[in-house]
Write an enzyme that holds these catalytic residues in place. Sequence first.
Site, PDB file in Angstrom:
ATOM      1  N   THR A  46     -27.286  67.805 -16.540  1.00 24.55           N
ATOM      2  CA  THR A  46     -26.935  67.743 -17.720  1.00 24.55           C
ATOM      3  C   THR A  46     -27.249  69.238 -18.435  1.00 24.55           C
ATOM      4  OG1 THR A  46     -27.509  65.559 -18.025  1.00 24.55           O
ATOM      5  CG2 THR A  46     -27.379  66.672 -19.990  1.00 24.55           C
ATOM      6  N   THR A  47     -28.319  69.693 -18.218  1.00 23.40           N
ATOM      7  CA  THR A  47     -28.933  71.073 -18.689  1.00 23.40           C
ATOM      8  C   THR A  47     -27.850  71.960 -18.185  1.00 23.40           C
ATOM      9  OG1 THR A  47     -31.196  70.181 -18.740  1.00 23.40           O
ATOM     10  CG2 THR A  47     -30.775  72.490 -19.056  1.00 23.40           C
ATOM     11  N   TYR A 109     -20.430  55.608 -20.182  1.00 24.89           N
ATOM     12  CA  TYR A 109     -19.116  55.178 -20.797  1.00 24.89           C
ATOM     13  C   TYR A 109     -18.514  53.831 -20.632  1.00 24.89           C
ATOM     14  CZ  TYR A 109     -14.756  55.359 -23.512  1.00 24.89           C
ATOM     15  OH  TYR A 109     -13.726  54.736 -24.294  1.00 24.89           O
ATOM     16  N   TYR A 135     -30.890  58.469 -11.939  1.00 24.58           N
ATOM     17  CA  TYR A 135     -31.086  59.072 -13.057  1.00 24.58           C
ATOM     18  C   TYR A 135     -30.917  58.155 -14.158  1.00 24.58           C
ATOM     19  CZ  TYR A 135     -30.766  62.588 -16.694  1.00 24.58           C
ATOM     20  OH  TYR A 135     -30.817  63.214 -17.828  1.00 24.58           O
ATOM     21  N   ARG A 140     -27.844  58.716 -23.258  1.00 23.91           N
ATOM     22  CA  ARG A 140     -26.629  59.261 -22.819  1.00 23.91           C
ATOM     23  C   ARG A 140     -25.587  58.264 -22.039  1.00 23.91           C
ATOM     24  NH1 ARG A 140     -26.137  64.922 -23.043  1.00 23.91           N
ATOM     25  NH2 ARG A 140     -28.123  66.029 -23.494  1.00 23.91           N
ATOM     26  N   LYS A 163     -35.127  59.502 -11.716  1.00 20.27           N
ATOM     27  CA  LYS A 163     -35.712  60.336 -12.643  1.00 20.27           C
ATOM     28  C   LYS A 163     -35.583  59.431 -14.134  1.00 20.27           C
ATOM     29  CE  LYS A 163     -33.986  64.447 -15.614  1.00 20.27           C
ATOM     30  NZ  LYS A 163     -32.863  65.274 -15.975  1.00 20.27           N
ATOM     31  N   ILE A 204     -38.672  66.459 -13.883  1.00 15.99           N
ATOM     32  CA  ILE A 204     -37.415  67.138 -13.907  1.00 15.99           C
ATOM     33  C   ILE A 204     -37.148  67.821 -15.088  1.00 15.99           C
ATOM     34  CG2 ILE A 204     -34.821  67.161 -13.385  1.00 15.99           C
ATOM     35  CD1 ILE A 204     -35.508  65.165 -11.357  1.00 15.99           C
TER      36      ILE A 204
END
Length: 295
Positions: A46-47, A109, A135, A140, A163, A204
């Site tokens: 994501t980052t 989604y 994750y 999100r 994570k 993380i």
Amino acid sequence: MTLFTGSGVAIITPFTNSMEVNYPKLKELLEFHVENNTDAIVINGTTGESATMTDEESLDVIRFTVDVINNRIPVIAGTGSNDTRHALEFSIAATKLGVDGLLIVTPYYNKGNENGIYNHYKSIAEAVDCPIILYNVPSRTGVNLSIPLLKKLAEIDNIIAIKEASGNISYAAEIARVVPSLTIYSGNDDMVIPLLSLGARGVISVSANIIPKITHEMVISFLNSDINKGMRLQLDYNGLVNALFIETNPIPIKDAMNFLGYEVGPCRLPLGEMFEENKLTLHKILNEYGVEKWI
């Protein structure tokens, strides 16, 4: 099996002003992390703005990272998708590039049901000979992995870790209690020590992009029984951590890095410039914390 212990940086992807990947800068950043005690590189997450990158770009960035790091510390690649077939094919491709592990986000989604999510992860895990970190980031994805689902997923040999970024400490405690075979990594920089106290092995981290030594030291101090030092670092730096999430990640961390002289370029749309008021607040806090300038 534990992929790493300590601080894994959720590394940004540097771009040029024309929005191409800046590979010379990425090499500088990777060497910076090796030199400053980062324990693992998490690329294409994501980052790293993976959602805005083509498959070709993402695989090139993964390949480049594996080559530069050259087995000095683990490289973990984000290969998740809301399309199981795409995630499977991409995970296979990343594994062939020599990564040490995969970070696979819960399908977003679509909001898959439990059978669908189980088979999503199962099909990927069976297709690769590589450790997998689940994750969980419901803010999100819109989906929180249930404890019974995690217990079932943990029975798959190469699904070894999670994570955990729900922000729910009770949920994290249930993972530790019911699914002890899953290594836990904090996905929230402001909750590292609480999760370590439940048995997590590291973080993380977004903030490790600019404070790698401190993030590493916080985790390792706690795990080496210097609990007070670890706790003190968590509390002392939470003001900075909070500022790095004043707007949607990775907008603030990239702005912070540019302010500090890293010259990592802008974010790709739809991630835009920070509001000026938030930018001034972030810069003020960076100065107050005395975060070192890029040399």
